[in-house]
Enzyme design. Structure first.
Site, PDB file in Angstrom:
ATOM      1  N   THR A   1     -18.108  -0.838  -0.221  1.00 23.29           N
ATOM      2  CA  THR A   1     -17.100  -1.466   0.628  1.00 23.29           C
ATOM      3  C   THR A   1     -17.474  -2.884   1.064  1.00 23.29           C
ATOM      4  OG1 THR A   1     -16.279   0.663   1.403  1.00 23.29           O
ATOM      5  CG2 THR A   1     -15.847  -1.245   2.807  1.00 23.29           C
TER       6      THR A   1
ATOM      7  N   HIS B   1     -44.636  -0.199  18.241  1.00 26.05           N
ATOM      8  CA  HIS B   1     -45.274   1.114  18.272  1.00 26.05           C
ATOM      9  C   HIS B   1     -44.804   1.919  19.480  1.00 26.05           C
ATOM     10  CE1 HIS B   1     -48.415   4.038  17.512  1.00 26.05           C
ATOM     11  NE2 HIS B   1     -48.778   3.958  18.779  1.00 26.05           N
TER      12      HIS B   1
ATOM     13  N   THR C   1     -10.100   3.784   0.336  1.00 30.14           N
ATOM     14  CA  THR C   1     -11.052   4.884   0.190  1.00 30.14           C
ATOM     15  C   THR C   1     -12.023   4.949   1.354  1.00 30.14           C
ATOM     16  OG1 THR C   1     -10.921   4.881  -2.224  1.00 30.14           O
ATOM     17  CG2 THR C   1     -12.904   5.808  -1.248  1.00 30.14           C
ATOM     18  N   CYS C   2     -12.594   3.814   1.734  1.00 30.29           N
ATOM     19  CA  CYS C   2     -13.648   3.819   2.748  1.00 30.29           C
ATOM     20  C   CYS C   2     -13.167   4.410   4.067  1.00 30.29           C
ATOM     21  CB  CYS C   2     -14.179   2.410   2.974  1.00 30.29           C
ATOM     22  SG  CYS C   2     -15.457   2.320   4.238  1.00 30.29           S
TER      23      CYS C   2
ATOM     24  N   GLY D   1     -18.532  10.816 -10.614  1.00 32.51           N
ATOM     25  CA  GLY D   1     -18.242   9.399 -10.714  1.00 32.51           C
ATOM     26  C   GLY D   1     -16.809   9.067 -10.344  1.00 32.51           C
TER      27      GLY D   1
ATOM     28  N   TYR E   1     -24.810   9.856  -5.389  1.00 28.64           N
ATOM     29  CA  TYR E   1     -24.909   9.837  -3.932  1.00 28.64           C
ATOM     30  C   TYR E   1     -23.769  10.600  -3.260  1.00 28.64           C
ATOM     31  CZ  TYR E   1     -21.413   6.086  -3.475  1.00 28.64           C
ATOM     32  OH  TYR E   1     -20.247   5.354  -3.492  1.00 28.64           O
ATOM     33  N   ILE E   2     -22.575  10.581  -3.839  1.00 31.94           N
ATOM     34  CA  ILE E   2     -21.462  11.317  -3.233  1.00 31.94           C
ATOM     35  C   ILE E   2     -21.731  12.815  -3.282  1.00 31.94           C
ATOM     36  CG2 ILE E   2     -19.010  11.879  -3.441  1.00 31.94           C
ATOM     37  CD1 ILE E   2     -18.543   9.039  -4.455  1.00 31.94           C
TER      38      ILE E   2
ATOM     39  N   GLU F   1     -24.671  13.669  -0.825  1.00 33.13           N
ATOM     40  CA  GLU F   1     -24.320  13.567   0.596  1.00 33.13           C
ATOM     41  C   GLU F   1     -23.548  14.794   1.050  1.00 33.13           C
ATOM     42  OE1 GLU F   1     -24.116   8.731   1.305  1.00 33.13           O
ATOM     43  OE2 GLU F   1     -22.324   9.794   0.620  1.00 33.13           O
TER      44      GLU F   1
ATOM     45  N   CYS G   1     -16.307   6.408   3.167  1.00 30.93           N
ATOM     46  CA  CYS G   1     -17.469   6.116   4.008  1.00 30.93           C
ATOM     47  C   CYS G   1     -17.327   6.599   5.445  1.00 30.93           C
ATOM     48  CB  CYS G   1     -17.741   4.612   4.050  1.00 30.93           C
ATOM     49  SG  CYS G   1     -17.204   3.670   2.631  1.00 30.93           S
TER      50      CYS G   1
ATOM     51  N   ARG H   1     -26.295  17.912 -15.218  1.00 36.65           N
ATOM     52  CA  ARG H   1     -26.710  17.969 -16.619  1.00 36.65           C
ATOM     53  C   ARG H   1     -28.080  17.335 -16.836  1.00 36.65           C
ATOM     54  NH1 ARG H   1     -22.560  13.538 -19.326  1.00 36.65           N
ATOM     55  NH2 ARG H   1     -23.272  11.719 -18.124  1.00 36.65           N
TER      56      ARG H   1
ATOM     57  N   ASP I   1     -13.567  -2.036  -6.170  1.00 38.14           N
ATOM     58  CA  ASP I   1     -13.909  -1.013  -7.155  1.00 38.14           C
ATOM     59  C   ASP I   1     -13.073  -1.085  -8.424  1.00 38.14           C
ATOM     60  OD1 ASP I   1     -15.619  -0.230  -5.198  1.00 38.14           O
ATOM     61  OD2 ASP I   1     -14.823   1.797  -4.945  1.00 38.14           O
TER      62      ASP I   1
ATOM     63  N   GLU J   1     -42.700   0.529  12.022  1.00 37.43           N
ATOM     64  CA  GLU J   1     -43.944  -0.243  12.095  1.00 37.43           C
ATOM     65  C   GLU J   1     -44.787  -0.084  10.826  1.00 37.43           C
ATOM     66  OE1 GLU J   1     -47.190   1.151  14.720  1.00 37.43           O
ATOM     67  OE2 GLU J   1     -45.888   2.875  15.131  1.00 37.43           O
TER      68      GLU J   1
ATOM     69  N   GLU K   1       0.861  -1.186   0.000  1.00 38.67           N
ATOM     70  CA  GLU K   1       0.000   0.000   0.000  1.00 38.67           C
ATOM     71  C   GLU K   1       0.894   1.231   0.000  1.00 38.67           C
ATOM     72  OE1 GLU K   1      -2.322   2.791  -0.353  1.00 38.67           O
ATOM     73  OE2 GLU K   1      -3.345   0.841  -0.296  1.00 38.67           O
TER      74      GLU K   1
ATOM     75  N   LYS L   1     -16.855  10.480   5.913  1.00 38.66           N
ATOM     76  CA  LYS L   1     -18.110  11.078   5.434  1.00 38.66           C
ATOM     77  C   LYS L   1     -19.213  10.925   6.457  1.00 38.66           C
ATOM     78  CE  LYS L   1     -20.827   8.663   3.640  1.00 38.66           C
ATOM     79  NZ  LYS L   1     -20.880   8.233   2.242  1.00 38.66           N
TER      80      LYS L   1
END
Length: 472
Positions: free
Chosen positions: A316, A441, A46-47, A267, A183-184, A187, A52, A204, A308, A446, A39, A55
């Site tokens: 993830t 309840h 990323t996560c 993206g 979604y990114i 959020e 994730c 667009r 990915d 419910e 690494e 965020k």
């Protein structure tokens, strides 16, 4: 996995220390494999490092803004409350460092050797490290993930930031323009607006969240607009120019927007460039993703890929399961395949989205005859807080066998609820199973087991929909 031989330096070399690669390395090592993982940045991928986890911490921070507002309706007086961006950043950094340490400790505990360098493929059974060292391996696993797409070929693109950089800004941007409506993008639009930024989303298209259920898409856009997000639909950014400390964003129709930051969220792209894959014949898709079979094997038998970088499902938990499946199959002698049929997903906007299974449109495209059940109601908490936000729940049910095909929720804790709906769906739950489940309840959940029906003969196919009613 059989006895070791001296033919290779290691049994498995993993390139990429994100969630998928780390899981694969650990499980392979527990099966007795000699494993090395490379690494070049930080363990966690990323996560953990720039996705994730940080965020979600930002999302929690944003929730407090509404919580303080809501408190007044419940008799609380909150005086002097203020938000400090630098404190959030510092505390987030501490937590990410802790998690990275946990990833490292788990690898070391299972005997995985960690290499803090970039590694590239140097043959079907070899990798080369940045310092020139060549390591041979019986198998190579590519788990390098992806990165934000910077494909906008516009003047001033370099002035924009991505979801990577937003976690390290020195201050909360007073004004931010976000290109994209996935979604990114949403959020960050949601949490930044709640924290106090003036947010404009440029897209667009004319609807947010492509691929999600249509009613969910419409509801979320309305709710975000109520929470202060401005939408510029049918628009694209033509250029970005620095004007002093500000940025002038020119849209395709000639409009100018002034902002302190411009975030590009259009993206993500698989991290395969410069990995040496072409030289060994690893087949890639048009967007650079590694083509793999159901066992995560690439076109080169000794090279596998998960997460990915394969462009299957960019989540993830999916990468983790793919990594686990790979290690069990190749090194544990117990192969199994990942199922992609029922994957719960959350979008951590405010309000939150939880979704699993088919959308109504997807089910109709398969020619299915459906019963659609819906609940649209004001949550109990809002009765005293005064908040206008509503909850929307939608179940997509196959008329043929009454089985639940999809569930789509917008409202508080939707992600938590949809996780358990996914369990029921994996067990083949029917609407009748939901109906005979006792309600808890008072709760929003419910409504999922108390939905009442009303036929709409005007619909193209027989429909059933419901309206939430008090459980009394």
């Amino acid at each position: 996995m059989g006895e070791h031989t001296d033919q290779y330096d290691v049994d498995l070399f993993v390139i990429g220390g994100g969630s998928g690669g780390v899981r694969a390395a650990r499980i392979a090592a527990t099966h007795g494999a000699r494993v090395r993982i490379a690494e070049e940045y930080r363990l966690g991928g990323t996560c953990v490092i720039r996705g994730c986890v940080p965020k979600k911490l930002f999302v929690y921070a944003a929730h407090y803004a509404h919580d303080f507002e809501d408190a007044a309706g419940y008799g609380w007086t909150v005086e002097g409350a203020r938000f400090d961006w630098s404190t959030l950043i510092a505390n987030k950094d501490k937590e990410i460092a802790r998690l990275e340490g946990a990833y490292r400790a788990n690898l070391e505990r299972t005997g995985v050797e960690i290499v803090a360098q970039r590694a590239v493929v140097d043959g079907p059974h070899a990798v080369r490290l940045a310092d020139g060292t060549r390591v041979t391996a019986r198998y190579i696993l590519i788990a390098t993930g992806g990165h934000p797409n910077l494909g906008l070929d516009i003047p001033g693109r370099e002035l924009g930031i991505t979801s990577n950089e937003i976690f390290h800004l020195e201050r909360l941007p007073p004004r931010i323009v976000i290109q994209g409506a996935g979604y990114i993008a949403l959020e960050f639009a949601s949490l930044l607006a709640t924290l106090g930024s003036d947010v404009t989303v440029v897209h667009r298209g004319h609807k947010v969240l492509a691929g999600f259920d249509e009613e969910i898409r419409e509801r979320l856009a309305d709710e975000l607009a109520q929470n202060g997000v401005t939408f510029a639909f049918g628009a694209t950014i033509e250029s970005i120019h620095a004007v002093g400390a500000e940025k002038r964003v020119r849209l395709h129709d000639g409009r100018d927007l002034l902002a302190d930051e411009v975030m590009l969220a259009i993206g993500r792209v698989p991290n395969t460039t410069g990995l040496g894959l072409d030289a060994v014949g690893v087949q890639l898709t048009a967007n650079g993703a590694i083509v793999v079979d159901a066992e995560s094997r690439s076109s080169v038998p000794s090279i596998y890929a998960v997460g990915d970088v394969t462009d299957r499902v960019q989540l993830t938990p999916v990468a983790i399961r793919e990594g686990h499946s790979f290690a069990d199959g190749v090194f544990g002698g117990k192969p199994w395949k990942v199922s992609y049929e029922v994957i719960p997903t959350a979008v951590f906007t405010e309000p939150e989205i939880g979704t699993v299974g088919m959308t109504e449109a997807q089910a109709r495209a398969q020619g299915r005859r459906l019963n659609i059940y819906k609940a649209d109601f004001r949550p109990l908490k809002a009765t005293l807080s005064g908040r206008a936000s509503r909850v929307l729940m939608k179940l997509v049910v196959d008329q043929k066998d009454d089985r639940l095909l999809g569930a789509h929720l917008v409202g508080p804790d939707s992600g938590e609820m949809v996780q358990l709906i996914a369990v029921a769906m994996n067990m083949g739950a029917t609407k009748a199973d939901f109906d005979r489940t006792m309600a808890l309840h008072p709760s929003s959940a419910e409504e999922l087991v108390t939905l009442r029906t009303k036929h709409h003969s005007s619909d193209p196919l027989p429909e059933v929909s419901s309206e939430a009613t008090p459980a009394i």
